[in-house]
Design a protein around this motif. Structure first.
Motif, PDB file in Angstrom:
ATOM      1  N   UNK A  46       0.928  -1.516  -0.538  1.00 43.01           N
ATOM      2  CA  UNK A  46      -0.056   0.195  -0.544  1.00 43.01           C
ATOM      3  C   UNK A  46       0.728   1.064   0.289  1.00 43.01           C
ATOM      4  N   UNK A  47       2.093   1.407   0.277  1.00 41.60           N
ATOM      5  CA  UNK A  47       3.204   2.434   0.535  1.00 41.60           C
ATOM      6  C   UNK A  47       4.155   2.153  -0.266  1.00 41.60           C
ATOM      7  N   UNK A  48       4.475   0.909  -0.586  1.00 43.55           N
ATOM      8  CA  UNK A  48       5.728   1.267  -0.927  1.00 43.55           C
ATOM      9  C   UNK A  48       5.235   0.250  -2.817  1.00 43.55           C
ATOM     10  N   UNK A  49       6.795   0.147  -3.047  1.00 51.36           N
ATOM     11  CA  UNK A  49       6.790  -0.807  -5.027  1.00 51.36           C
ATOM     12  C   UNK A  49       6.945  -2.396  -4.462  1.00 51.36           C
ATOM     13  N   UNK A  50       6.504  -3.430  -5.122  1.00 53.30           N
ATOM     14  CA  UNK A  50       7.139  -4.510  -4.966  1.00 53.30           C
ATOM     15  C   UNK A  50       8.381  -5.128  -4.555  1.00 53.30           C
ATOM     16  N   UNK A  51       8.853  -3.971  -6.268  1.00 56.83           N
ATOM     17  CA  UNK A  51      10.335  -4.213  -5.381  1.00 56.83           C
ATOM     18  C   UNK A  51      11.873  -4.001  -4.485  1.00 56.83           C
ATOM     19  N   UNK A  52      10.527  -2.340  -4.362  1.00 60.08           N
ATOM     20  CA  UNK A  52      11.170  -2.032  -2.936  1.00 60.08           C
ATOM     21  C   UNK A  52      11.278  -2.645  -1.876  1.00 60.08           C
ATOM     22  N   UNK A  53      10.247  -3.368  -1.987  1.00 61.72           N
ATOM     23  CA  UNK A  53       9.925  -4.198  -0.857  1.00 61.72           C
ATOM     24  C   UNK A  53      10.658  -5.458  -0.482  1.00 61.72           C
ATOM     25  N   UNK A  54      10.532  -5.950  -1.720  1.00 58.67           N
ATOM     26  CA  UNK A  54      11.822  -6.711  -2.370  1.00 58.67           C
ATOM     27  C   UNK A  54      13.076  -6.868  -1.999  1.00 58.67           C
ATOM     28  N   UNK A  55      13.631  -6.186  -2.600  1.00 54.06           N
ATOM     29  CA  UNK A  55      14.856  -5.208  -1.875  1.00 54.06           C
ATOM     30  C   UNK A  55      15.426  -5.682  -0.251  1.00 54.06           C
ATOM     31  N   UNK A  56      14.667  -5.003   0.011  1.00 49.73           N
ATOM     32  CA  UNK A  56      14.557  -4.025   1.370  1.00 49.73           C
ATOM     33  C   UNK A  56      14.814  -5.043   2.533  1.00 49.73           C
ATOM     34  N   UNK A  57      13.636  -6.359   2.251  1.00 50.85           N
ATOM     35  CA  UNK A  57      13.662  -7.445   2.857  1.00 50.85           C
ATOM     36  C   UNK A  57      14.406  -8.703   2.225  1.00 50.85           C
ATOM     37  N   UNK A  58      15.095  -8.339   1.087  1.00 50.59           N
ATOM     38  CA  UNK A  58      15.424  -9.612   0.317  1.00 50.59           C
ATOM     39  C   UNK A  58      14.296 -10.634   0.232  1.00 50.59           C
ATOM     40  N   UNK A  59      13.396 -10.290  -0.373  1.00 52.63           N
ATOM     41  CA  UNK A  59      12.650 -11.512  -0.369  1.00 52.63           C
ATOM     42  C   UNK A  59      12.942 -11.605  -2.016  1.00 52.63           C
ATOM     43  N   UNK A  60      11.841 -12.884  -3.054  1.00 53.02           N
ATOM     44  CA  UNK A  60      12.314 -13.049  -3.966  1.00 53.02           C
ATOM     45  C   UNK A  60      11.240 -12.369  -4.652  1.00 53.02           C
ATOM     46  N   UNK A  61      11.664 -11.448  -5.867  1.00 51.39           N
ATOM     47  CA  UNK A  61      10.336 -10.173  -5.984  1.00 51.39           C
ATOM     48  C   UNK A  61       9.385 -10.684  -6.767  1.00 51.39           C
ATOM     49  N   UNK A  62       8.935 -12.242  -7.151  1.00 54.60           N
ATOM     50  CA  UNK A  62       8.544 -12.285  -8.659  1.00 54.60           C
ATOM     51  C   UNK A  62       7.536 -13.678  -7.294  1.00 54.60           C
ATOM     52  N   UNK A  63       8.052 -13.887  -6.356  1.00 54.01           N
ATOM     53  CA  UNK A  63       6.864 -14.651  -4.893  1.00 54.01           C
ATOM     54  C   UNK A  63       6.256 -13.593  -4.441  1.00 54.01           C
ATOM     55  N   UNK A  64       6.927 -12.204  -3.773  1.00 60.03           N
ATOM     56  CA  UNK A  64       5.917 -11.652  -3.544  1.00 60.03           C
ATOM     57  C   UNK A  64       4.968 -10.770  -4.413  1.00 60.03           C
ATOM     58  N   UNK A  65       5.721 -10.406  -5.722  1.00 64.82           N
ATOM     59  CA  UNK A  65       4.012 -10.137  -6.784  1.00 64.82           C
ATOM     60  C   UNK A  65       3.530 -11.311  -6.512  1.00 64.82           C
ATOM     61  N   UNK A  66       3.351 -12.259  -6.474  1.00 62.95           N
ATOM     62  CA  UNK A  66       2.099 -13.812  -6.642  1.00 62.95           C
ATOM     63  C   UNK A  66       1.230 -13.377  -5.321  1.00 62.95           C
ATOM     64  N   UNK A  67       2.266 -13.240  -4.217  1.00 58.86           N
ATOM     65  CA  UNK A  67       1.534 -13.229  -2.872  1.00 58.86           C
ATOM     66  C   UNK A  67       0.789 -12.346  -3.229  1.00 58.86           C
ATOM     67  N   UNK A  68       1.353 -11.024  -3.384  1.00 62.15           N
ATOM     68  CA  UNK A  68       0.444  -9.909  -3.268  1.00 62.15           C
ATOM     69  C   UNK A  68      -0.563 -10.168  -4.115  1.00 62.15           C
ATOM     70  N   UNK A  69      -1.230 -10.321  -4.685  1.00 63.69           N
ATOM     71  CA  UNK A  69      -2.230 -10.501  -5.931  1.00 63.69           C
ATOM     72  C   UNK A  69      -3.273 -10.411  -5.808  1.00 63.69           C
ATOM     73  N   UNK A  70      -3.899  -9.746  -6.026  1.00 59.34           N
ATOM     74  CA  UNK A  70      -5.189  -9.626  -5.114  1.00 59.34           C
ATOM     75  C   UNK A  70      -5.615  -7.892  -4.291  1.00 59.34           C
ATOM     76  N   UNK A  71      -4.288  -7.938  -3.670  1.00 64.76           N
ATOM     77  CA  UNK A  71      -4.220  -6.809  -2.346  1.00 64.76           C
ATOM     78  C   UNK A  71      -4.450  -5.409  -3.678  1.00 64.76           C
ATOM     79  N   UNK A  72      -5.195  -4.328  -2.471  1.00 61.71           N
ATOM     80  CA  UNK A  72      -5.305  -3.780  -3.154  1.00 61.71           C
ATOM     81  C   UNK A  72      -3.725  -2.827  -3.128  1.00 61.71           C
ATOM     82  N   UNK A  73      -2.875  -2.667  -4.434  1.00 57.91           N
ATOM     83  CA  UNK A  73      -1.867  -1.775  -4.493  1.00 57.91           C
ATOM     84  C   UNK A  73      -1.729  -0.542  -4.861  1.00 57.91           C
TER      85      UNK A  73
END
Length: 111
Positions: A46-73
């Motif tokens: 809601x506050x940051x881009x998926x890329x910014x979150x994935x970078x900072x938290x050291x997460x897989x971008x695609x996994x985070x994007x899939x999990x965030x699908x359907x969430x109001x971005x």
């Protein structure tokens, strides 16, 4: 007062980063990320881009994007400085530009 309470419920990117760091220090080598940590990361879209979150938290971008699908971005737009700035011409001023490079000289005069 209600918006302030809502902000308190949602952790910041740095707070979630600290949660992930703490979990990583305590986990086994191949332990999956707990659902509660994924939820915390997903709420940040809601506050940051998926890329910014994935970078900072050291997460897989695609996994985070899939999990965030359907969430109001909410799209995050950064203010960018203009790529080109046009300067108004002043006809009464003369301008001379001199450039020097070892072995080469250039001069341009404008009026």
């Amino acid at each position: 007062m209600v918006p302030a309470e809502k902000e308190k419920d949602q952790p910041t990117l740095e707070e979630v980063h600290e949660l992930f760091a703490s979990w990583r220090n305590q986990k086994g080598r191949r332990d999956p990320i707990p659902p509660a940590l994924w939820e915390s990361a997903i709420h940040l879209v809601e506050q940051y881009s998926v890329n910014a979150i994935a970078k900072r938290l050291k997460l897989n971008y695609n996994e985070l994007k899939i999990r965030a699908e359907g969430y109001p971005i909410t799209p995050v737009h950064k203010k960018r400085s203009p790529a080109f700035i046009e300067l108004a011409t002043i006809h009464t001023v003369e301008c001379t530009i001199e450039m020097e490079k070892p072995g080469k000289n250039a001069r341009a005069a404008y009026s």
